[in-house]
Design an enzyme around this catalytic site. Structure first.
Site, PDB file in Angstrom:
ATOM      1  CG  ASP A 208     111.516 -24.001  68.008  1.00 58.06           C
ATOM      2  OD1 ASP A 208     112.047 -25.106  68.259  1.00 58.06           O
ATOM      3  OD2 ASP A 208     111.466 -23.521  66.862  1.00 58.06           O
TER       4      ASP A 208
HETATM    5  N1  LIG Z   1     116.656 -10.814  64.192  1.00 56.20           N
HETATM    6  C1  LIG Z   1     117.519 -11.509  63.480  1.00 56.20           C
HETATM    7  N2  LIG Z   1     118.754 -11.033  63.205  1.00 56.20           N
HETATM    8  C2  LIG Z   1     119.634 -11.757  62.464  1.00 56.20           C
HETATM    9  N3  LIG Z   1     119.364 -12.969  61.970  1.00 56.20           N
HETATM   10  C3  LIG Z   1     118.151 -13.496  62.197  1.00 56.20           C
HETATM   11  C4  LIG Z   1     117.170 -12.809  62.979  1.00 56.20           C
HETATM   12  N4  LIG Z   1     116.071 -13.583  63.062  1.00 56.20           N
HETATM   13  C5  LIG Z   1     116.367 -14.703  62.374  1.00 56.20           C
HETATM   14  N5  LIG Z   1     117.601 -14.676  61.858  1.00 56.20           N
HETATM   15  C6  LIG Z   1     118.272 -15.720  61.054  1.00 56.20           C
HETATM   16  O1  LIG Z   1     117.304 -16.388  60.267  1.00 56.20           O
HETATM   17  C7  LIG Z   1     117.180 -17.763  60.640  1.00 56.20           C
HETATM   18  C8  LIG Z   1     115.741 -18.186  60.590  1.00 56.20           C
HETATM   19  O2  LIG Z   1     114.977 -17.398  61.492  1.00 56.20           O
HETATM   20  P1  LIG Z   1     113.943 -18.059  62.521  1.00 56.20           P
HETATM   21  O3  LIG Z   1     114.664 -18.957  63.442  1.00 56.20           O
HETATM   22  O4  LIG Z   1     113.192 -16.944  63.161  1.00 56.20           O
HETATM   23  O5  LIG Z   1     113.012 -18.856  61.514  1.00 56.20           O
HETATM   24  P2  LIG Z   1     112.233 -20.259  61.592  1.00 56.20           P
HETATM   25  O6  LIG Z   1     112.004 -20.725  60.217  1.00 56.20           O
HETATM   26  O7  LIG Z   1     111.035 -20.045  62.435  1.00 56.20           O
HETATM   27  O8  LIG Z   1     113.259 -21.203  62.330  1.00 56.20           O
HETATM   28  P3  LIG Z   1     113.072 -22.680  62.925  1.00 56.20           P
HETATM   29  O9  LIG Z   1     113.731 -23.588  61.946  1.00 56.20           O
HETATM   30  O10 LIG Z   1     113.828 -22.583  64.217  1.00 56.20           O
HETATM   31  O11 LIG Z   1     111.615 -22.913  63.118  1.00 56.20           O
HETATM   32  C9  LIG Z   1     117.807 -17.847  62.035  1.00 56.20           C
HETATM   33  O12 LIG Z   1     118.310 -19.127  62.307  1.00 56.20           O
HETATM   34  C10 LIG Z   1     118.911 -16.797  61.945  1.00 56.20           C
HETATM   35  O13 LIG Z   1     120.036 -17.308  61.282  1.00 56.20           O
END
Ligand SMILES: Nc1ncnc2c1ncn2[C@@H]1O[C@H](COP(=O)(O)OP(=O)(O)OP(=O)(O)O)[C@@H](O)[C@H]1O
Ligand SMILES: [Mg+2]
Length: 318
Positions: A208
């Protein structure tokens, strides 16, 4: 050290995230409760267990809630809560394998709920914010090359299994597509996957790696350049890892006025930087079109999404 508050402010689920989850009937707990409804309690539980203080507004993607927090010792961190399934179960395993080498560091993990405490990166600076599309893609491709230089750890789900399962699903999906051209396209994608099925690869894939899943480290840190977050990992051929960067920022592609050329330009840049065999990478990318389209059909769609069809047509011989 700041005192740990006895009654922290309750966590409110962002409306947009709740809206996304309304469309995911699969994320229910064993007792039938939708996962999203348990989220405030779950968050409170982990804020307490890992002695965390809230430090900013909740963030989210399509699935996860991410809370900026500070640890007991004053270190900034991010608490990531997401439903546990076979995709998300691999996330901590892959983050451990990469060990923070061009990825976010894993600080804590609860295997039962899938909750993770991560190193806090700069959510305000992702590759999505880099205006020059080609520069963003070059940086993403260099990161991808580095990530797939790692072999997948034992026990990771495999592209071999995923591809075989997709091919099994094709016969019942085809009649669901209304347009014969879409049916022909998916048949071509399936044929391409069959040609590479005997060499599914053994690299640690992110799966991803789109622009918003690449963040800068906090300003002033010694963590160097762009870091990957949010892997949904598997063991396989790196050609299967190109799709997120090919079809995200689609507006940049459409704006060129020549979609085929723009897709091929992205594909050429990625295969060049990652050092991939183009024919093989094209076949595995057609495998991603197949995967996305099979999911869409399973969700009740009757057409191949235009961006997916455009990627496939750009990579198939004319
Ligand atoms: N370690 C981190 N430090 C700072 N911000 C973070 C971190 N991890 C995630 N984020 C923020 O939170 C958001 C969502 O996290 P993440 O991408 O892990 O979730 P998701 O729901 O699995 O996303 P996707 O829509 O890509 O599936 C990220 O786009 C980022 O803005
Ligand atoms: Mg994400």
């Amino acid at each position: 050290m700041l005192p740990h508050p006895a009654t922290p402010t309750p966590v409110t689920v962002p409306a947009k995230l709740a809206e996304f989850h309304a469309g995911y009937p699969e994320y229910v707990l064993r007792d039938g409760t939708p996962w999203i409804r348990t989220l405030p309690t779950l968050a409170a539980q982990f804020l307490g267990r890992w002695r965390l203080r809230r430090a900013g507004a909740p963030m989210h993607g399509m699935v996860a809630l991410v809370l900026p927090v500070v640890r007991d010792d004053g270190t900034p961190a991010a608490l990531k809560l997401q439903p546990l399934d076979e995709e998300s179960a691999g996330e901590p395993v892959a983050l451990r394998a990469w060990g923070g080498d061009r990825t976010v560091r894993l600080l804590e993990h609860d295997a039962e709920s899938g909750t993770m405490l991560l190193e806090r990166l700069d959510a305000e600076r992702s590759l999505d914010h880099v205006e020059d599309a080609e520069a963003a893609l070059t940086d993403l491709s260099e990161l991808l090359a580095h990530l797939v230089s790692y072999p997948a750890p034992a026990g990771m789900r495999t592209l071999a299994d995923i591809a075989a399962a997709m091919l099994d699903d094709v016969p019942k999906a085809l009649p669901e597509l209304s347009d014969p051209a879409d049916r022909a396209l998916l048949r071509q994608c399936a044929a391409a996957v069959r040609e590479v099925l005997d060499e599914p690869g053994d690299r640690l894939l992110h799966w991803d790696l789109h622009y918003e899943n690449v963040l800068a480290p906090p300003l002033g840190s010694d963590r160097g350049t762009w870091l990957a977050i949010d892997p949904k990992p598997l063991a396989g051929d790196p050609g299967f890892d190109l799709m997120p960067a090919l079809h995200n920022r689609w507006g940049d592609i459409a704006a060129t006025g020549d979609v085929r050329r723009a897709v091929r330009r992205r594909f050429d840049l990625m295969t060049e930087v990652v050092g991939l065999d183009r024919e093989r990478a094209a076949r595995w990318t057609l495998g991603r079109v197949l995967q996305n389209s099979l999911w869409d059909v399973a969700d009740g769609e009757h057409a191949v999404r235009p961006d997916q069809a455009a990627v496939a047509r750009a990579l198939l011989p004319r």
